[in-house]
Design an enzyme around this catalytic site. Structure first.
Site, short mmCIF file in Angstrom:
data_model
loop_
_atom_site.label_atom_id
_atom_site.label_comp_id
_atom_site.label_asym_id
_atom_site.label_seq_id
_atom_site.Cartn_x
_atom_site.Cartn_y
_atom_site.Cartn_z
N ALA A 85 0.87 -1.18 0.00
CA ALA A 85 0.00 0.00 0.00
C ALA A 85 0.90 1.23 0.00
O ALA A 85 2.06 1.16 0.42
CB ALA A 85 -0.89 -0.02 1.23
N GLY A 130 0.63 -5.23 0.64
CA GLY A 130 -0.54 -5.34 -0.24
C GLY A 130 -0.19 -6.01 -1.57
O GLY A 130 -1.07 -6.60 -2.21
N GLU A 133 -0.34 -9.63 -0.81
CA GLU A 133 -1.77 -9.95 -0.63
C GLU A 133 -2.50 -10.04 -1.97
O GLU A 133 -3.32 -10.92 -2.20
CB GLU A 133 -2.43 -8.90 0.27
N GLU A 153 4.39 -5.34 7.10
CA GLU A 153 3.58 -4.34 7.80
C GLU A 153 3.97 -4.19 9.27
O GLU A 153 3.93 -3.10 9.83
CB GLU A 153 2.08 -4.71 7.73
N1 COA Z 1 4.63 3.30 -0.56
C1 COA Z 1 5.06 4.48 -1.02
N2 COA Z 1 6.27 4.65 -1.57
C2 COA Z 1 7.07 3.58 -1.68
C3 COA Z 1 6.69 2.31 -1.22
C4 COA Z 1 5.40 2.20 -0.65
N3 COA Z 1 4.91 1.02 -0.21
N4 COA Z 1 7.70 1.44 -1.45
C5 COA Z 1 8.68 2.15 -2.05
N5 COA Z 1 8.31 3.45 -2.17
C6 COA Z 1 9.07 4.53 -2.77
C7 COA Z 1 10.22 4.97 -1.86
O1 COA Z 1 9.76 5.87 -0.88
C8 COA Z 1 11.14 5.61 -2.87
O2 COA Z 1 10.66 6.91 -3.16
P1 COA Z 1 11.73 8.13 -3.34
O3 COA Z 1 12.53 7.75 -4.57
O4 COA Z 1 10.85 9.31 -3.55
O5 COA Z 1 12.55 8.14 -2.10
C9 COA Z 1 10.95 4.76 -4.11
O6 COA Z 1 9.72 4.08 -3.95
C10 COA Z 1 12.04 3.72 -4.29
O7 COA Z 1 12.12 2.96 -3.09
P2 COA Z 1 13.47 2.76 -2.26
O8 COA Z 1 13.09 2.45 -0.85
O9 COA Z 1 14.40 3.90 -2.47
O10 COA Z 1 14.06 1.46 -3.00
P3 COA Z 1 15.04 0.37 -2.37
O11 COA Z 1 15.49 -0.46 -3.53
O12 COA Z 1 16.05 0.99 -1.51
O13 COA Z 1 14.09 -0.52 -1.42
C11 COA Z 1 12.07 -1.72 -0.82
C12 COA Z 1 13.04 -1.27 -1.95
C13 COA Z 1 10.86 -2.38 -1.48
C14 COA Z 1 12.79 -2.73 0.08
C15 COA Z 1 11.64 -0.50 0.01
O14 COA Z 1 11.17 0.50 -0.88
C16 COA Z 1 10.53 -0.79 0.99
O15 COA Z 1 10.80 -1.36 2.04
N6 COA Z 1 9.29 -0.36 0.67
C17 COA Z 1 8.17 -0.48 1.57
C18 COA Z 1 7.66 -1.91 1.63
C19 COA Z 1 6.53 -2.00 2.64
O16 COA Z 1 6.71 -1.82 3.83
N7 COA Z 1 5.33 -2.34 2.12
C20 COA Z 1 4.18 -2.55 2.95
C21 COA Z 1 3.38 -1.31 3.05
S1 COA Z 1 1.95 -1.59 4.08
#
Ligand code: COA
Length: 279
Positions: A85, A130, A133, A153
């Site tokens: 999400a 999500g 999911e 989460e």
């Molecule tokens: N919601 C909003 N933005 C998100 C996102 C999410 N779920 N997942 C990634 N992004 C955004 C980051 O904020 C970043 O934005 P920016 O360039 O403006 O800083 C961009 O996507 C790239 O992500 P980044 O974290 O820089 O990439 P990474 O390769 O270092 O890491 C992940 C990848 C997937 C491990 C990491 O982005 C992450 O942990 N995301 C969240 C996953 C999560 O907790 N999902 C459950 C949500 S309920």
């Protein structure tokens, strides 16, 4: 206009879904196979509320489009399927809005699960929160060998809200599900395959090719029998076993009313390939 035809018109309009004005997803057609691509690569295809709503519209449009027999769901780019999400929206939500958000997400995933047509998740990278999911609501999951899956989460102080606690435990078992849900760990595609979370792992370069191959194989099957099988499994799992078996028998009987059943059995006896027409 006669009373009956007015009613028919209303009924038809109710089911006509347009795919205009989509800003967050792409919908493409290749014969009977439709592909939905979540298209927000800058945020790793995170599911905003607007994206969820577009998915809802697309699923309904494709469900009622008789020309579509199989759907592939994937994410834009080669880094992420769906990274969960949208955390920008989550960070703002009130308790009431949070509950509403979860219910809406559950509704969209339920539509996918009960679409009556196979939906293949082509997991091309991160399938987190999500995203995992959503993949679990699909009928079959193919993953690129580079994909990472998980329910992180817990690390945000929340929990899955789109049905993840329920689908994960039903798919891989309670103990394994609880470990993934409570640690929030990301697992590799190979580990997800070992746990039964994905059906198959292929190279990233082959992912969409394999998804299309499977989709076209499924598109050639009789769609009514296919819908009944999906219903028998998905709806049957929500019933007590004796009721589910009666449901199965009823669908089995209904399948016997179809032209496709006559064609399938006749073709076998005549030692030729069947030609299913979907009626
Ligand atoms: N919601 C909003 N933005 C998100 C996102 C999410 N779920 N997942 C990634 N992004 C955004 C980051 O904020 C970043 O934005 P920016 O360039 O403006 O800083 C961009 O996507 C790239 O992500 P980044 O974290 O820089 O990439 P990474 O390769 O270092 O890491 C992940 C990848 C997937 C491990 C990491 O982005 C992450 O942990 N995301 C969240 C996953 C999560 O907790 N999902 C459950 C949500 S309920």
């Amino acid at each position: 206009m006669a009373r009956e035809s007015r009613a028919t018109l209303r009924y038809t309009r109710f089911f006509v879904m347009t795919l205009d004005n989509l800003a967050n997803i792409l919908v493409e057609r290749d014969g009977a196979v439709a592909t939905i691509t979540v298209n927000r690569p800058k945020v790793l295809n995170a599911l905003s509320m607007a994206t969820l709503d577009e998915l809802r519209r697309a699923i309904l449009a494709l469900k009622y489009d008789a020309g579509v027999r199989v759907v592939i769901l994937t994410g834009a780019g080669d880094k992420s399927f769906i990274a969960g999400a949208d955390i920008n929206e989550l960070a703002q939500q009130t308790p009431v809005a949070g509950r509403e958000h979860a219910l809406r997400g559950q509704h969209v995933l339920d539509l996918i699960e009960h679409m009556g047509k196979p939906v293949i998740a082509a997991i091309n990278g991160y399938a987190l929160g999500g995203g995992c999911e959503l993949a679990m609501a699909c009928t079959i999951r193919l993953a690129a060998d580079t994909a990472k899956l998980g329910q992180p989460e817990i690390n945000l102080g929340i929990m899955p809200g789109y049905g993840g606690t329920q689908r994960l435990s039903r798919l891989i078992g309670r103990g394994r599900a609880l470990e993934l849900l409570l640690t929030g760990d990301q697992i590799t595609a190979a580990e997800a395959h070992r746990l039964g979370l994905v059906n198959r792992v292929v190279t990233g370069a082959n992912l969409m090719g394999e998804a299309h191959k499977l989709a076209h194989t499924l598109a050639a099957k009789p769609p009514i029998a296919m819908r009944y099988i999906i219903d028998a499994v998905n709806k049957g799992l929500q019933m007590a076993l004796p009721d589910a078996q009666v449901f199965e028998a009823t669908l089995f009987g209904l399948a016997a009313t179809t032209e496709d059943m006559r064609e399938g059995t006749k073709a076998f006896l005549e030692k030729r390939k069947p030609e299913f027409k979907g009626n």
